[in-house]
Motif scaffolding. Structure first.
Motif, PDB file in Angstrom:
ATOM      1  N   PHE A  59       0.826  -1.209   0.000  1.00 42.51           N
ATOM      2  CA  PHE A  59       0.000   0.000   0.000  1.00 42.51           C
ATOM      3  C   PHE A  59       0.863   1.264   0.000  1.00 42.51           C
ATOM      4  O   PHE A  59       0.543   2.249  -0.666  1.00 42.51           O
ATOM      5  CB  PHE A  59      -0.930   0.022   1.217  1.00 42.51           C
ATOM      6  CG  PHE A  59      -1.918  -1.111   1.263  1.00 42.51           C
ATOM      7  CD1 PHE A  59      -2.207  -1.863   0.130  1.00 42.51           C
ATOM      8  CD2 PHE A  59      -2.552  -1.440   2.452  1.00 42.51           C
ATOM      9  CE1 PHE A  59      -3.116  -2.916   0.178  1.00 42.51           C
ATOM     10  CE2 PHE A  59      -3.463  -2.483   2.512  1.00 42.51           C
ATOM     11  CZ  PHE A  59      -3.741  -3.226   1.378  1.00 42.51           C
ATOM     12  N   ASP A  60       1.957   1.230   0.762  1.00 41.91           N
ATOM     13  CA  ASP A  60       2.861   2.379   0.786  1.00 41.91           C
ATOM     14  C   ASP A  60       3.421   2.655  -0.606  1.00 41.91           C
ATOM     15  O   ASP A  60       3.503   3.808  -1.038  1.00 41.91           O
ATOM     16  CB  ASP A  60       4.005   2.120   1.769  1.00 41.91           C
ATOM     17  CG  ASP A  60       5.060   3.217   1.731  1.00 41.91           C
ATOM     18  OD1 ASP A  60       4.742   4.368   2.077  1.00 41.91           O
ATOM     19  OD2 ASP A  60       6.210   2.922   1.337  1.00 41.91           O
ATOM     20  N   THR A 115       2.174   1.558  -3.642  1.00 39.68           N
ATOM     21  CA  THR A 115       1.180   1.957  -4.644  1.00 39.68           C
ATOM     22  C   THR A 115       0.806   3.421  -4.463  1.00 39.68           C
ATOM     23  O   THR A 115       0.607   4.144  -5.449  1.00 39.68           O
ATOM     24  CB  THR A 115      -0.084   1.078  -4.582  1.00 39.68           C
ATOM     25  OG1 THR A 115      -0.656   1.120  -3.269  1.00 39.68           O
ATOM     26  CG2 THR A 115       0.241  -0.366  -4.961  1.00 39.68           C
ATOM     27  N   ARG A 116       0.733   3.880  -3.214  1.00 37.39           N
ATOM     28  CA  ARG A 116       0.433   5.294  -2.972  1.00 37.39           C
ATOM     29  C   ARG A 116       1.575   6.179  -3.463  1.00 37.39           C
ATOM     30  O   ARG A 116       1.341   7.229  -4.072  1.00 37.39           O
ATOM     31  CB  ARG A 116       0.178   5.514  -1.471  1.00 37.39           C
ATOM     32  CG  ARG A 116       0.022   6.983  -1.034  1.00 37.39           C
ATOM     33  CD  ARG A 116      -0.900   7.794  -1.907  1.00 37.39           C
ATOM     34  NE  ARG A 116      -2.206   7.174  -2.101  1.00 37.39           N
ATOM     35  CZ  ARG A 116      -3.127   7.649  -2.923  1.00 37.39           C
ATOM     36  NH1 ARG A 116      -2.879   8.722  -3.649  1.00 37.39           N
ATOM     37  NH2 ARG A 116      -4.290   7.033  -3.040  1.00 37.39           N
ATOM     38  N   ARG A 117       2.807   5.759  -3.223  1.00 39.82           N
ATOM     39  CA  ARG A 117       3.945   6.525  -3.738  1.00 39.82           C
ATOM     40  C   ARG A 117       3.914   6.606  -5.255  1.00 39.82           C
ATOM     41  O   ARG A 117       4.186   7.662  -5.844  1.00 39.82           O
ATOM     42  CB  ARG A 117       5.257   5.880  -3.271  1.00 39.82           C
ATOM     43  CG  ARG A 117       5.633   6.195  -1.829  1.00 39.82           C
ATOM     44  CD  ARG A 117       6.781   5.328  -1.345  1.00 39.82           C
ATOM     45  NE  ARG A 117       7.905   5.275  -2.280  1.00 39.82           N
ATOM     46  CZ  ARG A 117       8.948   4.463  -2.132  1.00 39.82           C
ATOM     47  NH1 ARG A 117       9.000   3.633  -1.095  1.00 39.82           N
ATOM     48  NH2 ARG A 117       9.934   4.482  -3.002  1.00 39.82           N
ATOM     49  N   VAL A 120       1.287   6.453  -7.179  1.00 42.67           N
ATOM     50  CA  VAL A 120       0.220   7.398  -7.535  1.00 42.67           C
ATOM     51  C   VAL A 120       0.730   8.830  -7.417  1.00 42.67           C
ATOM     52  O   VAL A 120       0.537   9.658  -8.320  1.00 42.67           O
ATOM     53  CB  VAL A 120      -1.018   7.182  -6.641  1.00 42.67           C
ATOM     54  CG1 VAL A 120      -2.012   8.335  -6.810  1.00 42.67           C
ATOM     55  CG2 VAL A 120      -1.697   5.857  -6.976  1.00 42.67           C
ATOM     56  N   ASP A 121       1.393   9.131  -6.317  1.00 40.88           N
ATOM     57  CA  ASP A 121       1.892  10.495  -6.098  1.00 40.88           C
ATOM     58  C   ASP A 121       2.951  10.875  -7.135  1.00 40.88           C
ATOM     59  O   ASP A 121       2.944  11.991  -7.674  1.00 40.88           O
ATOM     60  CB  ASP A 121       2.481  10.620  -4.693  1.00 40.88           C
ATOM     61  CG  ASP A 121       1.422  10.531  -3.605  1.00 40.88           C
ATOM     62  OD1 ASP A 121       0.223  10.676  -3.921  1.00 40.88           O
ATOM     63  OD2 ASP A 121       1.797  10.305  -2.435  1.00 40.88           O
ATOM     64  N   ARG A 163      -3.376   4.614 -10.234  1.00 43.70           N
ATOM     65  CA  ARG A 163      -4.523   4.675  -9.321  1.00 43.70           C
ATOM     66  C   ARG A 163      -5.305   3.365  -9.347  1.00 43.70           C
ATOM     67  O   ARG A 163      -5.789   2.889  -8.309  1.00 43.70           O
ATOM     68  CB  ARG A 163      -5.421   5.852  -9.693  1.00 43.70           C
ATOM     69  CG  ARG A 163      -4.753   7.211  -9.481  1.00 43.70           C
ATOM     70  CD  ARG A 163      -5.660   8.353  -9.879  1.00 43.70           C
ATOM     71  NE  ARG A 163      -6.844   8.405  -9.017  1.00 43.70           N
ATOM     72  CZ  ARG A 163      -7.829   9.294  -9.161  1.00 43.70           C
ATOM     73  NH1 ARG A 163      -7.778  10.184 -10.148  1.00 43.70           N
ATOM     74  NH2 ARG A 163      -8.856   9.292  -8.340  1.00 43.70           N
ATOM     75  N   ASP A 168      -3.432   0.866  -7.289  1.00 42.90           N
ATOM     76  CA  ASP A 168      -3.623   1.142  -5.864  1.00 42.90           C
ATOM     77  C   ASP A 168      -4.947   0.554  -5.377  1.00 42.90           C
ATOM     78  O   ASP A 168      -5.010  -0.084  -4.315  1.00 42.90           O
ATOM     79  CB  ASP A 168      -3.583   2.656  -5.636  1.00 42.90           C
ATOM     80  CG  ASP A 168      -3.724   3.028  -4.167  1.00 42.90           C
ATOM     81  OD1 ASP A 168      -2.916   2.547  -3.353  1.00 42.90           O
ATOM     82  OD2 ASP A 168      -4.653   3.790  -3.840  1.00 42.90           O
ATOM     83  N   HIS A 222      -5.554  -2.796  -2.746  1.00 42.09           N
ATOM     84  CA  HIS A 222      -6.387  -2.764  -1.541  1.00 42.09           C
ATOM     85  C   HIS A 222      -7.503  -3.811  -1.595  1.00 42.09           C
ATOM     86  O   HIS A 222      -7.986  -4.260  -0.547  1.00 42.09           O
ATOM     87  CB  HIS A 222      -6.976  -1.364  -1.340  1.00 42.09           C
ATOM     88  CG  HIS A 222      -6.002  -0.382  -0.764  1.00 42.09           C
ATOM     89  ND1 HIS A 222      -5.037   0.242  -1.522  1.00 42.09           N
ATOM     90  CD2 HIS A 222      -5.826   0.067   0.516  1.00 42.09           C
ATOM     91  CE1 HIS A 222      -4.317   1.039  -0.745  1.00 42.09           C
ATOM     92  NE2 HIS A 222      -4.769   0.948   0.488  1.00 42.09           N
TER      93      HIS A 222
END
Length: 360
Positions: free
Chosen positions: A47-48, A50-52, A54-55, A212, A215, A219
């Motif tokens: 999760f960390d 996939t969020r990175r 995305v950012d 996205r 991500d 989840h």
């Protein structure tokens, strides 16, 4: 990465047969052991990352939009754009190259999970591993449609598309007929490029949208024993392919490179990042393996960490100025592959002992 089926076939073969017919049988102890696998650490790590991603792809998209706006203001007359706003173009291209380098480890560090888990593996093809339409078996399943209405059918994976555009190593994705002399010194050196703004902005938009989607899929993923064992077995013995790409890249071949990609970040960095993620995955299953063979569990973990340190040492030596040769790449890649295959075989054997069915 290697085709998952090929890597898995090797690992299964390395285990040999089971003469007493007990292969796949799950004992009560093994059932209890697999139920205790720590999925939370794997999920938190995934999760960390996939969020990175995305950012970082959002930043890439923002800078691609800015570059597109520059080109649009000049009616996509790149000669005029360079003549009137050369410094701005140079800054924009450098920002895009920096964005790509920043995004790269966000994905590579989690690739062992994404590519190794069948439920998520399609995203690896799309983001980092897929080929273009000239290789139908491994081609990406998407096309790029640009704001100007052009369509690029199955052009390749997103990292390759962005990298070869912003570094100028793929003519299809750069401006033709204009010398990309970004610093105005009369020469065009490596790294000076004029990406096709129409193509690049469309690619950056789709890349961010796909990040996205990954991500969200991460989840939604509900991990199971076969997922995490398969990830280690499939992704560890991929060393020879990565070292071959490194050998053919600019990091070894220089201007004679036959590989248009892997120019922004060395493949050695990717190898170390992938193995680092696999260490985390193995750490989550090592106690489970130890329930059936504690000594082997420790040895496999030690071997995987040693392989990771081996890759990290090579990465750091190259970053420190050491120049490797094609012969070095062949020898080092062979050594890494032998060690990786042994690790994958051991984990595959443990899966059999635990009654965990590896996925294809």
């Amino acid at each position: 990465m290697l085709a998952a089926g090929a890597a898995l076939a090797f690992a299964l073969g390395a285990c040999g047969g089971d003469d007493d017919g007990s292969a796949g049988a799950t004992t009560d102890a093994a059932t209890t052991a697999t139920a205790s696998i720590d999925y939370r650490s794997i999920q938190a790590y995934l999760f960390d990352h996939t969020r990175r991603l995305v950012d970082h792809t959002a930043t890439l998209r923002r800078d691609a939009e800015a570059y597109h706006a520059l080109a649009e203001a000049a009616d996509f007359d790149y000669a005029r754009l360079l003549a009137t706003r050369r410094a701005e173009v140079a800054r924009a291209v450098r920002a895009l190259q920096r964005d790509l380098r920043t995004a790269n480890p966000s994905y590579e560090e989690m690739e062992g999970v994404v590519a190794g888990v069948p439920e998520l593996a399609d995203y690896d093809l799309i983001i980092d591993a897929g080929s273009d339409a000239s290789d139908p078996e491994n081609a990406v399943p998407f096309s790029i449609r640009t704001p100007a209405g052009r369509t690029y059918r199955q052009p390749g994976n997103f990292f390759a598309l962005v990298e070869t555009s912003v570094f100028g190593t793929e003519p299809r994705f750069t401006v033709s007929g204009v010398r990309a002399d970004l610093d105005g010194d009369g020469t065009v050196e490596f790294g000076e490029a004029l990406p096709d703004a129409d193509f690049l902005v469309a690619t950056a938009r789709d890349f961010h949208a796909t990040a996205r989607e990954l991500d969200a899929a991460a989840h939604d993923w509900e991990p199971a024993p076969e997922d995490v064992f398969t990830a280690v077995v499939v992704m560890t013995p991929t060393m020879s392919e990565y070292f071959e790409a490194w050998k053919n890249s600019r990091f070894i071949a220089g201007g004679r490179a036959t590989e248009s990609g892997f120019v922004g970040t060395s493949r050695l960095s990717d190898i170390a990042d992938i193995l680092g993620g696999l260490v985390l995955v193995y750490d989550s299953i090592e106690p489970t393996i130890a329930d059936v063979d504690a000594q082997q569990a420790r040895q496999t973990g030690t071997s995987l960490r040693q392989l990771t340190r081996f890759a990290e040492r090579l990465r750091d030596e190259e970053a420190g100025g050491r120049r490797f040769t094609a012969s070095d790449a062949d020898a080092l890649g062979g050594e890494a592959q032998d060690r990786a295959e042994a690790i994958a075989g051991q984990v595959s054997q443990a899966a059999t002992q635990l009654g965990v069915t590896l996925q294809e």
